[in-house]
Design a protein around this motif. Structure first.
Motif, mmCIF file in Angstrom:
data_model
loop_
_atom_site.group_PDB
_atom_site.id
_atom_site.type_symbol
_atom_site.label_atom_id
_atom_site.label_comp_id
_atom_site.label_asym_id
_atom_site.label_seq_id
_atom_site.Cartn_x
_atom_site.Cartn_y
_atom_site.Cartn_z
ATOM 1 N N THR A 24 -18.604 26.279 18.462
ATOM 2 C CA THR A 24 -17.188 26.391 18.842
ATOM 3 C C THR A 24 -16.692 24.978 19.138
ATOM 4 O O THR A 24 -17.487 24.055 19.340
ATOM 5 C CB THR A 24 -16.995 27.270 20.099
ATOM 6 O OG1 THR A 24 -17.670 26.660 21.195
ATOM 7 C CG2 THR A 24 -17.520 28.680 19.885
ATOM 8 N N GLU A 25 -15.387 24.804 19.188
ATOM 9 C CA GLU A 25 -14.812 23.495 19.490
ATOM 10 C C GLU A 25 -15.261 23.018 20.869
ATOM 11 O O GLU A 25 -15.606 21.849 21.057
ATOM 12 C CB GLU A 25 -13.279 23.548 19.432
ATOM 13 C CG GLU A 25 -12.716 23.717 18.033
ATOM 14 C CD GLU A 25 -13.006 22.526 17.153
ATOM 15 O OE1 GLU A 25 -13.034 21.379 17.656
ATOM 16 O OE2 GLU A 25 -13.247 22.733 15.950
ATOM 17 N N GLU A 26 -15.272 23.939 21.836
ATOM 18 C CA GLU A 26 -15.676 23.579 23.199
ATOM 19 C C GLU A 26 -17.132 23.097 23.236
ATOM 20 O O GLU A 26 -17.444 22.082 23.862
ATOM 21 C CB GLU A 26 -15.506 24.795 24.117
ATOM 22 C CG GLU A 26 -15.897 24.539 25.546
ATOM 23 C CD GLU A 26 -15.773 25.801 26.393
ATOM 24 O OE1 GLU A 26 -16.292 25.762 27.514
ATOM 25 O OE2 GLU A 26 -15.190 26.797 25.930
ATOM 26 N N ASP B 37 -17.514 19.633 21.632
ATOM 27 C CA ASP B 37 -17.100 18.577 22.564
ATOM 28 C C ASP B 37 -18.157 18.321 23.622
ATOM 29 O O ASP B 37 -18.447 17.185 23.974
ATOM 30 C CB ASP B 37 -15.771 18.950 23.233
ATOM 31 C CG ASP B 37 -14.600 18.912 22.272
ATOM 32 O OD1 ASP B 37 -14.723 18.252 21.203
ATOM 33 O OD2 ASP B 37 -13.577 19.577 22.557
#
Length: 90
Positions: free
Chosen positions: A78-80, A83
């Motif tokens: 996921t993007e989270e 990051d």
């Protein structure tokens, strides 16, 4: 004198032949080891060629995980999570 030069030349050629045979033997052994140990290694192939993550519990290469560890299991992509991984928070 010519006989001595022929003997030295013969010995040199024999040593070069032995070196060539030794080198060819090492190449054959290295090729066999490569096939046996590296090509049959699913975990190594998953990490290097497929770009996946090796799941120890399921013993399979997973493309749906960002990382995998025994504590957290599969961390989904996921993007989270991407990051967090970039910041070394995973």
């Amino acid at each position: 004198m010519t006989n001595i030069n022929l003997q030295k030349t013969g010995r040199l050629l024999f040593l070069l032949f032995r070196l060539l045979c030794f080198t060819a033997g090492l190449a054959v052994i290295a090729g066999i080891c490569y096939v046996v140990f590296l090509l049959n290694d699913d975990k190594g192939r998953c990490l290097s060629e497929d770009g996946g993550v090796w799941d120890e519990e399921r013993q399979e290469c997973r493309q749906d995980c960002l990382t995998w560890s025994r504590e957290t299991g599969c961390v989904p992509i996921t993007e989270e999570n991407i990051d967090k991984k970039e910041k070394n928070a995973l």
